[in-house]
Enzyme design. Structure first.
Site, short mmCIF file in Angstrom:
data_model
loop_
_atom_site.label_atom_id
_atom_site.label_comp_id
_atom_site.label_asym_id
_atom_site.label_seq_id
_atom_site.Cartn_x
_atom_site.Cartn_y
_atom_site.Cartn_z
N PHE A 73 -51.79 25.83 67.03
CA PHE A 73 -51.28 26.57 68.20
C PHE A 73 -49.90 26.09 68.66
CE2 PHE A 73 -55.91 25.50 68.95
CZ PHE A 73 -56.40 26.53 68.18
N HIS A 74 -48.99 25.85 67.72
CA HIS A 74 -47.66 25.35 68.08
C HIS A 74 -46.53 26.17 67.48
CE1 HIS A 74 -49.75 21.14 68.43
NE2 HIS A 74 -49.95 21.88 69.50
N PRO A 75 -46.51 27.49 67.63
CA PRO A 75 -45.40 28.28 67.05
C PRO A 75 -44.10 28.05 67.79
CG PRO A 75 -46.81 29.69 68.40
CD PRO A 75 -47.49 28.37 68.32
#
Length: 545
Positions: free
Chosen positions: A471-473
């Site tokens: 969850f780190h775009p």
């Protein structure tokens, strides 16, 4: 000013947007509008730390994106949760406070972005932080963001930390201090047993001011441009289009997915792509939507020898009642902390210059993050490559701002990324095989004993078929001065006056760790730059007069 005219318009009330709203409105000089596509943060599970599992698939507070089928992960489409609520992803994330390695920011500066080295950004990290341990050279204690220790030691976490030391990874009690390498407990953005999101830390104080207006359920359709200047935005609310004008600047803080989408809808991007959708080109910036980077995690899941895991808490009615009462009466217990309490940073191979993988250790297990826990006692050790070299894209599917864009992560596209992914699984297995962990390991559930460490092809196939986003775009409107850059070092969109981007999309490279702390830092630094430029403009106008 008219009712629909403001000094600053901030699109997105996520981690950076909340900080911007607070800082730009603090002295009362400027009128600030904040637009958030989602609702207010009233859903109770947002504020209970373990509620991460409840918000993961909640359509009311989550964009619920899906990527395009990706050949690098066996043509799977991957679910990407992103916060669609006041606080953005800081209202639904795993609460881990990690800044990244000092070298990450020095690299940003070396890539042509003066003012973004570690020494430049450290004051902004310190400014935002209310550190439980007090202030020192690395930490601040006067900011709005609560950063707290895990209040109670956990037997499994203690075993994990001891096991890391047994295989040569040092203990580290502060991943945000002098050195990141090591194993230990994470610090979490929690205050008195409740989530301290960016909305709680920064937006709530701002909303008490008469010069701040927050509009929820407001989906930005596009930036309004006149003669190369951003003069406002058009947004959709309650089924109608509304226009708001900006005397000063429009700041896009909508995140690595929504910000490039808004730019393309506004005619800012790759001319060929815009032409495919019949959008007039207002500024040719081919880098919009490119350079997408994300952390891909491979999860090693173990069966536990004893019923001491969160799986066991959640599968037993008496235990659920007990932990519920502990939380209600004392704000303690499993409900008062995040799912991943411990973790670490290590080198995939001895010759690697600095840590290139991160561990997350969770005292529960499930088939996918956020889904129902397993019936058996279980725990999870996940590993991700900190600085992937594969990059993807985010682009429009249509001119409808409500339609989710096309997301192509392009995971595992490079040999380096494939190697680190495989080495990360091997290192995870070494760690859980250490003496300190062995009393707790009944067997490996995933990838399973049939996938041998000496079978590199089988390990890589496991990663391709099982790995998930962490969850780190970032990176889709990257900062720089070359042809592919979207914003300059002061976060101004190239070729457009009065328009900035301030969110994780500006990162040239992904930071080595969880991204929320860095997003808040970006908001802090952007606010300073905006105010500095406003003062200079006012001084210039006065001199000219």
């Amino acid at each position: 000013m008219s009712e629909r005219e403001f000094d600053y318009i901030i699109v997105g009330a996520g981690s950076a947007g909340c900080v911007l709203a607070d800082r730009l409105s603090a002295d009362g000089r400027y009128r600030v509008l904040v637009l958030e596509a989602g609702p207010r943060d009233r859903y109770p599970w947002i504020h209970i730390p373990i509620g991460y599992g409840k918000t993961m698939f909640h359509k009311g507070v989550n964009w619920g994106y899906w990527t395009d089928p990706d050949p690098g992960i066996a043509d799977r489409s991957m679910y990407w949760p992103r916060g669609k609520v006041l606080g953005g992803s800081s209202s639904i994330n795993g609460l881990i406070y990690i800044r990244g390695q000092h070298e990450d920011f020095d690299d940003w500066a070396r890539l042509g972005n003066p003012g973004w080295s570690w020494q430049d950004v450290l004051p902004y990290f310190r400014r935002s932080e209310r550190q439980q341990r007090g202030a020192d050279a690395y930490h601040g204690s006067e900011g709005g963001l609560a950063v707290s220790d895990v209040p109670e030691r956990n037997e499994l976490c203690e075993a994990f930390i001891a096991a890391g030391q047994e295989i040569g990874i040092p203990r580290n009690d502060d991943f945000n201090g002098a050195d990141q390498e090591g194993v230990g407990y994470f610090q979490l953005t929690i205050r008195n047993g409740r989530r301290c999101s960016a909305a709680v830390a920064f937006l709530r104080p701002a909303m008490k001011r008469s010069n701040v207006q927050v509009e929820t359920g407001a989906l930005c359709e596009r930036v309004l441009l006149e003669d190369g200047r951003a003069v406002g935005v058009r947004y959709r609310q309650d089924g109608r289009s509304v226009e708001a004008r900006a005397r000063g600047e429009v700041v896009l803080a909508a995140g690595a997915i929504n910000t490039p989408q808004i730019l393309e809808l506004s005619g800012i991007g790759d001319p060929g792509l815009l032409g495919e959708h019949g959008i007039r080109v207002n500024q040719a910036l081919p880098g919009v939507g490119r350079n997408l980077q994300d952390h891909l995690q491979a999860r090693v899941i173990l069966r536990c020898t004893r019923p001491i895991t969160t799986n066991d808490d959640l599968k037993s009615l008496p235990r659920k009642m007990r932990i519920g009462l502990r939380y209600v009466l004392r704000r303690r217990g499993p409900l008062a902390v995040g799912i991943n309490q411990a973790g670490g940073f290590a080198r995939s191979r001895p010759d690697v210059e600095r840590p290139d993988i991160q561990f997350h250790f969770g005292t529960l297990s499930s088939d996918t993050p956020g889904s129902a826990v397993h019936e058996f006692p279980g725990f999870t050790l996940s590993t991700c490559q900190l600085r992937p070299t594969s990059t993807g894209t985010v682009h429009l599917r249509s001119t409808d701002p409500a339609e989710h864009p096309s997301i192509q992560p392009n995971y595992l596209a490079t040999e380096e990324d494939r190697r680190v992914a495989v080495d990360g699984v091997r290192l995870s297995r070494r760690l859980v095989a250490a003496p300190a962990m062995q009393p707790y390991v009944a067997g490996e559930y995933s990838p399973g004993p049939e996938v041998r460490d000496d079978d590199e092809a089988a390990l890589l196939d496991f990663v391709r078929r099982d790995a998930t986003t962490i969850f780190h775009p970032v990176g889709t409107c990257r900062m720089g001065s070359d042809r592919e850059a979207v914003v300059d070092a002061r976060l101004r969109v190239h070729g457009i006056t009065g328009l900035r981007v301030a969110d994780c999309s500006i990162m040239p490279r992904l930071v080595s760790g969880n991204t929320n702390a860095a997003a808040i830092m970006i908001g802090e630094k952007a606010a300073d730059m905006i105010r500095e430029d406003a003062r200079q403009n006012q001084t210039g106008q006065t001199a000219a007069a």
